[in-house]
Write a protein that holds these residues in place. Sequence first.
Motif, mmCIF file in Angstrom:
data_model
loop_
_atom_site.group_PDB
_atom_site.id
_atom_site.type_symbol
_atom_site.label_atom_id
_atom_site.label_comp_id
_atom_site.label_asym_id
_atom_site.label_seq_id
_atom_site.Cartn_x
_atom_site.Cartn_y
_atom_site.Cartn_z
ATOM 1 N N LYS A 494 1.767 0.949 -0.324
ATOM 2 C CA LYS A 494 0.853 0.406 -1.413
ATOM 3 C C LYS A 494 0.153 -1.047 -1.419
ATOM 4 N N THR A 495 -0.397 -1.096 -0.035
ATOM 5 C CA THR A 495 -0.961 -2.220 0.350
ATOM 6 C C THR A 495 -2.427 -2.093 0.165
ATOM 7 N N HIS A 496 -3.318 -2.859 0.834
ATOM 8 C CA HIS A 496 -4.695 -2.490 0.792
ATOM 9 C C HIS A 496 -5.178 -1.940 2.058
ATOM 10 N N HIS A 497 -4.084 -1.731 2.750
ATOM 11 C CA HIS A 497 -4.595 -1.134 4.180
ATOM 12 C C HIS A 497 -4.112 0.377 4.096
ATOM 13 N N LYS A 498 -5.069 1.068 4.518
ATOM 14 C CA LYS A 498 -5.098 2.595 4.419
ATOM 15 C C LYS A 498 -3.695 2.876 5.547
ATOM 16 N N GLU A 499 -3.139 4.176 4.965
ATOM 17 C CA GLU A 499 -2.019 4.405 5.952
ATOM 18 C C GLU A 499 -2.478 5.848 6.782
ATOM 19 N N ASP A 536 9.702 -11.199 8.966
ATOM 20 C CA ASP A 536 8.149 -11.212 8.888
ATOM 21 C C ASP A 536 7.641 -12.555 8.088
ATOM 22 N N LEU A 537 8.043 -13.584 8.510
ATOM 23 C CA LEU A 537 7.814 -14.762 7.688
ATOM 24 C C LEU A 537 6.357 -15.159 8.226
ATOM 25 N N THR A 538 6.215 -14.860 9.521
ATOM 26 C CA THR A 538 4.760 -15.330 9.938
ATOM 27 C C THR A 538 3.447 -14.446 9.558
ATOM 28 N N LYS A 539 3.891 -13.329 9.165
ATOM 29 C CA LYS A 539 3.172 -12.519 8.750
ATOM 30 C C LYS A 539 2.946 -11.876 7.255
ATOM 31 N N VAL A 540 4.027 -11.589 6.460
ATOM 32 C CA VAL A 540 3.639 -11.057 5.236
ATOM 33 C C VAL A 540 2.990 -12.027 4.223
ATOM 34 N N PRO A 541 3.378 -13.531 4.266
ATOM 35 C CA PRO A 541 2.693 -14.324 3.187
ATOM 36 C C PRO A 541 1.309 -14.689 3.481
ATOM 37 N N PHE A 542 0.721 -14.224 4.812
ATOM 38 C CA PHE A 542 -0.541 -14.480 5.150
ATOM 39 C C PHE A 542 -1.412 -13.244 5.205
ATOM 40 N N SER A 543 -0.706 -12.134 4.858
ATOM 41 C CA SER A 543 -1.644 -10.902 4.831
ATOM 42 C C SER A 543 -2.300 -10.737 3.851
ATOM 43 N N ASP A 544 -3.493 -10.377 3.845
ATOM 44 C CA ASP A 544 -4.419 -10.070 2.946
ATOM 45 C C ASP A 544 -4.198 -8.827 2.264
ATOM 46 N N ASP A 545 -3.361 -7.920 2.910
ATOM 47 C CA ASP A 545 -3.133 -6.273 2.533
ATOM 48 C C ASP A 545 -2.026 -6.179 1.784
ATOM 49 N N ILE A 546 -1.248 -7.364 1.542
ATOM 50 C CA ILE A 546 0.094 -7.257 0.715
ATOM 51 C C ILE A 546 0.255 -8.035 -0.351
ATOM 52 N N ASP A 547 0.328 -7.512 -1.628
ATOM 53 C CA ASP A 547 0.239 -8.332 -2.790
ATOM 54 C C ASP A 547 1.544 -7.819 -3.784
ATOM 55 N N ALA A 548 1.506 -8.616 -4.884
ATOM 56 C CA ALA A 548 2.688 -8.247 -5.663
ATOM 57 C C ALA A 548 3.027 -6.764 -5.894
ATOM 58 N N GLY A 549 2.137 -6.030 -6.017
ATOM 59 C CA GLY A 549 2.385 -4.619 -6.179
ATOM 60 C C GLY A 549 2.705 -3.620 -5.063
ATOM 61 N N SER A 550 2.647 -4.350 -3.786
ATOM 62 C CA SER A 550 3.142 -3.683 -2.609
ATOM 63 C C SER A 550 4.752 -3.361 -2.434
ATOM 64 N N ARG A 551 5.155 -2.321 -1.868
ATOM 65 C CA ARG A 551 6.597 -2.161 -1.608
ATOM 66 C C ARG A 551 6.947 -2.346 -0.277
ATOM 67 N N LEU A 552 8.186 -2.835 0.041
ATOM 68 C CA LEU A 552 9.006 -2.530 1.364
ATOM 69 C C LEU A 552 10.052 -1.456 1.172
ATOM 70 N N LEU A 553 9.562 -0.525 2.221
ATOM 71 C CA LEU A 553 10.669 0.474 2.625
ATOM 72 C C LEU A 553 11.524 0.123 3.702
ATOM 73 N N MET A 554 12.662 -0.147 3.573
ATOM 74 C CA MET A 554 13.637 -0.554 4.381
ATOM 75 C C MET A 554 14.839 0.190 4.572
#
Length: 937
Positions: A494-499, A536-554
């Motif tokens: 549920k990111t701005h990046h297409k899967e 993913d501390l160096t990636k997630v906070p700076f990614s334009d694709d991930i926002d509040a509505g995105s979800r982590l599948l772990m």
Amino acid sequence: MHDTVIYPTDSGHQNRRGVAWIVLAFVVVVLLFSFRTLVSYYVENLWFGSLGYASVFWTSLRLEWTAFAVFAIATFAVLYGWCRILLHATERDVLAAGTLRFGDRIIHLPLERVLGWGALVLSALISLGAGGGMMSDWPKFALYLHRPSIAGEFADPILGRPLDFYLFTLPIWELLAGWLLTLAILMCIATAFSAVLSGGSRISIRGFDTTRHLPWSVFSIPVAFLLLVIAARVYIGRIELLITDHTVFSGVTYTDAHVFLTGQLLVCVLLIIGAAIALLNLVTRPGLRWIALAPVPAIVCYFIVQIVGWYVASFIVKPNQLAREQQYIAHNIDFTRRAYALDRVTEHEFPAETELAAAEPDKNQDTLRNVRLWDWRALQDTLRQIQEIRTYYDFPDVDIDRYTLDGQTRQVLLAARELNVDKLPESSRNWINEKLTYTHGYGITMNPVNGFTPEGMPTLLLSNMPVERTGSAPAVTRPEIYFGQLTDLDVYVKTHHKEFNFPQGQTDSFSSYEGTGGIEMGGLLRRLLIAFDRGDLTKVPFSDDIDAGSRLLMRRNIRQRVHAIAPFLTFEADPYITIGDDGRLRWIIDAFTSADTYPYATHYELRDTSINYLRNSVKVVIDAYNGETTFYVFDPTDPIIAAWRGIFPALFKEASAMPQDLRRHIRYPELQLKLQAEVYGLYHMTDPVVFYNREDLWTVASETGTNGNNEQASLPMEPNFVLMKLPGHSDLEFIDILPFTPANRNNLIGWIAGRGDGDHYGTALAYNFPKTRLVDGPLQIEARIDQNAQLSGQLTLWNQQGSHVRRGTLLVIPCGKALLYAEPIYLQAQRSPMPELRLVVLALQDKLAYGTTYEAALQSLFAGAASSMTAEAAQQPSAQNPSGAPQAAPDTNALIQAAARDLNDYQRLTAEGKLSDAGKKLEDLKQKLDTLNARQK
């Protein structure tokens, strides 16, 4: 002149400042080390909450840390409290030991303070270790606190204790006894150290008052405590005689019942008396004699009991072992059968007749229609060649199940096409591709167990991407697989990046996740904490694709997923995929409860763990798209799962709550049948005399297979699922089967089946074959195949020139009053690991038949047609010469030349991996050779 006394200077203000700095440093260190743990707990809470199991997480955490706190505090209180008592009792000696004389000067070292701090630190460290050890054993305490009342359950025949005592109470007694024994030993060590310190100070200090005795009274308490703990341990060991394995059987023996049970009880009493003797040092003049005398009576009694036990075992039992032990062998047989649910196995005599008519093919068409000819390993290799489509897809497993096709229940094979990111090109292995783009597998294949194309390929009912459906195969409405067996990486959806969805011609199909699974990323602070925990501390906070509505599948790997939720269960290693009526893909995993304290039951190995009780109590369903995980209880009579339901009421659902479209696909677990078959091989003998003599010992039948070194070897058969009508039953059932042979023999002696359908679910049946005549086993059938002149020659020819023969699993299926044997034979090129079915071999006790197709083999077996390794079309004159006019016979030399060309073409095509074309050339060669042979006659 007066002595000059010098004390080390220590300002009270500086001391307080030092303590404050120490406390501050300790708090900072604790926070630094616990920060990651606290963040992990926060993310774990989010994950469990996303599944609806937040209460499970908090209950587990509370029980875990309660066990840690209780035992850490108790250990610290006992150890540090005892150290303070010792310091007080030896205060004068410690003060003397810390006094140094240098001529006229005396220096007092703060030895008492050092010992006090040392005792504090050491006690704290030991307490943390003890608490940590007990922390991992929290399930035992939880089960004990929530143990069910087992009304009407049997009690053991020796001590008269109920079953719940052995399953829930005895493990706690063993755990506490071990903890108390450790405490007692540590207290004795601390006391011995104190005595050495006191004695040393008296010897080394000149002028010290040597008329004072060593403080022997302080030894009384730890020695008495140690003796009491040993008494408790001996008493528990007395109970453990009921779960001890012996050479012939398990549980209490004649010697145990007549010597050791009473003898160990007497030792316990003498140890308690010894503890009282040790305590006399507190009220009498202290000395070493009482402490030395305290354990003597118990030690003497112990050796007497051992000598008496040896005498009884050697001169009373061994000369008449069967007569003496018969009663106790009967207990072992009865309780072992209950522990492994063998009391749910019904036994039948099966005639295994040899006549062709005994197979009753007309009455067993449903069974014959569903004989499995696709070996799952061969099919897996084939699917990897024809259905992976792209290199980054994989089929990690092939599952066997039953579905309704064209109004009939048919046995089929299913394989989920999962995404394996490890197979991505190295240039594509980056964070965006692995976490945002390549997030899921796609689709599933389905084929009948005996469906083959003319080229020896599987007849696929579901295939390709997007999923193509043939005939009445079930529709797949949600083919994406976000949760599976290869999904080992976390992904963000549920990111701005297409899967990436699936490849489609020159372009690729992309999509976005539409489900409700996973953890919502939320605000910035929440995203930071989640990113920190997942690395993913160096990636997630700076990614334009991930926002509040995105979800982590772990925890997308379904095995890791269920283990994280319920680590107290044992799970089947082989999950299987299902297609629901709604078209969604769901995984089902069987889960088990086990124990190793079931009275009188023999222990067996289950994945390197020794157990003597097993129940398949739970079925777990995992949605392949949303990751929703549901636990259904299928054996409410199991007391262990009843206790877990009391601990986690929100985790488990009744079996009746499982949707019917899933209920149709439950099965008898392979793991359970395999273990039960191992136990049943010995414990089908219910007569103690027969059991003692091992007159009828069975083992699981062996077949020719490939070992770990890729060599042909005789290997024990694995459980196989078949869809068949059991003899004497009218319904088609999906069952799990294993045949038996007598120990060290190859002929069949029995057959066990676990039933998975309807009211018969969870039960098993066993067939006993006649012992008065030989019934062929799998190895003997395979020997008959190898001894057949035509088959042997053909298999030898195929195993040359760049190809090799692969044999599928040999199935042994009761059919009517006879046994039907079925084995597929595949041809595989060495350069192309894609096996193709070339022969089907069917056999009854006195007849062997084969054909290039299953139908041809059936015709040969039951209709009297000749077995042949040529295609059926080549055997039909009407197809060769529709008009029926005579044709000129070819010249003999021309036939020989044509045969030579066919042989050369066959060798060339086989080497090139063109097995289908090579097979046709081989059939042409066979026809020409048959013609030449006919002319020679």
